[in-house]
Write a protein that holds these residues in place. Structure first.
Motif, mmCIF file in Angstrom:
data_model
loop_
_atom_site.group_PDB
_atom_site.id
_atom_site.type_symbol
_atom_site.label_atom_id
_atom_site.label_comp_id
_atom_site.label_asym_id
_atom_site.label_seq_id
_atom_site.Cartn_x
_atom_site.Cartn_y
_atom_site.Cartn_z
ATOM 1 N N UNK A 1 -8.493 -7.879 19.661
ATOM 2 C CA UNK A 1 -7.841 -7.444 20.894
ATOM 3 C C UNK A 1 -8.833 -6.860 21.893
ATOM 4 N N UNK A 2 -9.725 -5.997 21.436
ATOM 5 C CA UNK A 2 -10.689 -5.373 22.342
ATOM 6 C C UNK A 2 -11.596 -6.428 22.980
ATOM 7 N N UNK A 3 -11.991 -7.432 22.207
ATOM 8 C CA UNK A 3 -12.797 -8.519 22.761
ATOM 9 C C UNK A 3 -12.064 -9.168 23.927
ATOM 10 N N UNK B 1 -24.112 -13.885 19.907
ATOM 11 C CA UNK B 1 -23.459 -14.518 21.062
ATOM 12 C C UNK B 1 -22.810 -13.483 21.976
ATOM 13 N N UNK B 2 -22.202 -12.483 21.391
ATOM 14 C CA UNK B 2 -21.546 -11.444 22.202
ATOM 15 C C UNK B 2 -22.579 -10.645 22.989
ATOM 16 N N UNK B 3 -23.647 -10.210 22.306
ATOM 17 C CA UNK B 3 -24.683 -9.425 22.981
ATOM 18 C C UNK B 3 -25.369 -10.276 24.047
ATOM 19 N N UNK B 4 -25.609 -11.537 23.748
ATOM 20 C CA UNK B 4 -26.211 -12.435 24.741
ATOM 21 C C UNK B 4 -25.318 -12.539 25.972
ATOM 22 N N UNK B 5 -24.007 -12.640 25.762
ATOM 23 C CA UNK B 5 -23.093 -12.731 26.902
ATOM 24 C C UNK B 5 -23.137 -11.447 27.730
ATOM 25 N N UNK B 6 -23.244 -10.299 27.063
ATOM 26 C CA UNK B 6 -23.370 -9.023 27.782
ATOM 27 C C UNK B 6 -24.659 -8.989 28.599
ATOM 28 N N UNK B 7 -25.743 -9.470 28.014
ATOM 29 C CA UNK B 7 -27.025 -9.486 28.714
ATOM 30 C C UNK B 7 -27.016 -10.448 29.896
ATOM 31 N N UNK C 1 -18.485 -2.979 35.950
ATOM 32 C CA UNK C 1 -18.757 -4.153 35.112
ATOM 33 C C UNK C 1 -19.892 -3.841 34.139
ATOM 34 N N UNK C 2 -20.942 -3.193 34.631
ATOM 35 C CA UNK C 2 -22.075 -2.836 33.768
ATOM 36 C C UNK C 2 -21.643 -1.881 32.658
ATOM 37 N N UNK C 3 -20.801 -0.911 32.992
ATOM 38 C CA UNK C 3 -20.324 0.039 31.976
ATOM 39 C C UNK C 3 -19.524 -0.667 30.882
ATOM 40 N N UNK C 4 -18.741 -1.655 31.259
ATOM 41 C CA UNK C 4 -17.990 -2.440 30.261
ATOM 42 C C UNK C 4 -18.967 -3.122 29.307
ATOM 43 N N UNK C 5 -20.038 -3.698 29.862
ATOM 44 C CA UNK C 5 -21.012 -4.397 29.019
ATOM 45 C C UNK C 5 -21.733 -3.428 28.087
ATOM 46 N N UNK C 6 -22.156 -2.277 28.632
ATOM 47 C CA UNK C 6 -22.827 -1.269 27.797
ATOM 48 C C UNK C 6 -21.883 -0.755 26.716
ATOM 49 N N UNK C 7 -20.650 -0.487 27.074
ATOM 50 C CA UNK C 7 -19.659 -0.017 26.100
ATOM 51 C C UNK C 7 -19.503 -1.036 24.969
ATOM 52 N N UNK C 8 -19.398 -2.307 25.332
ATOM 53 C CA UNK C 8 -19.224 -3.368 24.338
ATOM 54 C C UNK C 8 -20.401 -3.405 23.361
ATOM 55 N N UNK C 9 -21.623 -3.366 23.885
ATOM 56 C CA UNK C 9 -22.807 -3.411 23.017
ATOM 57 C C UNK C 9 -22.899 -2.154 22.165
ATOM 58 N N UNK C 10 -22.717 -0.989 22.780
ATOM 59 C CA UNK C 10 -22.847 0.269 22.043
ATOM 60 C C UNK C 10 -21.783 0.404 20.948
ATOM 61 N N UNK C 11 -20.573 -0.019 21.251
ATOM 62 C CA UNK C 11 -19.514 0.029 20.252
ATOM 63 C C UNK C 11 -19.869 -0.832 19.045
ATOM 64 N N UNK C 12 -20.326 -2.037 19.296
ATOM 65 C CA UNK C 12 -20.678 -2.925 18.184
ATOM 66 C C UNK C 12 -21.914 -2.441 17.437
ATOM 67 N N UNK C 13 -22.841 -1.817 18.135
ATOM 68 C CA UNK C 13 -24.007 -1.245 17.462
ATOM 69 C C UNK C 13 -23.585 -0.077 16.570
ATOM 70 N N UNK C 14 -22.659 0.729 17.076
ATOM 71 C CA UNK C 14 -22.205 1.902 16.318
ATOM 72 C C UNK C 14 -21.495 1.515 15.026
ATOM 73 N N UNK C 15 -20.772 0.405 15.045
ATOM 74 C CA UNK C 15 -20.050 -0.018 13.835
ATOM 75 C C UNK C 15 -20.797 -1.109 13.077
ATOM 76 N N UNK C 16 -22.075 -1.313 13.447
ATOM 77 C CA UNK C 16 -22.960 -2.270 12.781
ATOM 78 C C UNK C 16 -22.376 -3.684 12.759
ATOM 79 N N UNK C 17 -21.828 -4.102 13.911
ATOM 80 C CA UNK C 17 -21.289 -5.456 14.036
ATOM 81 C C UNK C 17 -21.852 -6.150 15.283
ATOM 82 N N UNK C 18 -23.165 -6.034 15.486
ATOM 83 C CA UNK C 18 -23.785 -6.715 16.622
ATOM 84 C C UNK C 18 -23.792 -8.219 16.358
ATOM 85 N N UNK C 19 -23.177 -8.958 17.246
ATOM 86 C CA UNK C 19 -23.146 -10.414 17.123
ATOM 87 C C UNK C 19 -24.003 -11.006 18.240
#
Length: 111
Positions: A86-88, A28-34, A8-26
């Protein structure tokens, strides 16, 4: 149980890192991961047992934040030519299913 938590933690890290890499940090999404990551830390490093109702509350908050994001941003991503998010959906569904399974296993409902 720890393997499930790590997954579960890896999914959250992957989600944040992916969005950081493509400069699309949102926010609400990052807050939900945290929220989920904080829950996992508390779950595994706190000596007191978390009641299943509290865990389901956290999982519900995660879902609510992602639904709120979708209500604001839409089901498609304009930055990707209107492609569906879809990935979301995959990451959120995986997180909810695995977190629910972890909650049930920790509370002794599933052997």
């Amino acid at each position: 149980l720890k393997t499930l938590g790590i997954g579960i933690a890896l999914i959250q890290f992957f989600d944040v890192m992916l969005h950081a890499a493509i400069d699309q940090l949102e926010f609400l999404r990052v807050t939900s991961n945290l929220v989920i990551l904080s829950w996992l830390v508390f779950l595994f490093f706190n000596k007191r047992m978390i009641k299943p109702s509290a865990s389901f509350g956290i999982i519900s908050l995660y879902l609510f934040l992602n639904l709120l994001f979708l209500a604001q941003a839409g089901l498609t991503n304009p930055a990707q030519d209107g492609a569906p998010r879809t990935l979301l959906f995959i990451l959120v569904i995986l997180t909810i299913l695995l977190s629910t399974l972890l909650t049930h296993q920790r509370s002794g409902h599933i052997s």
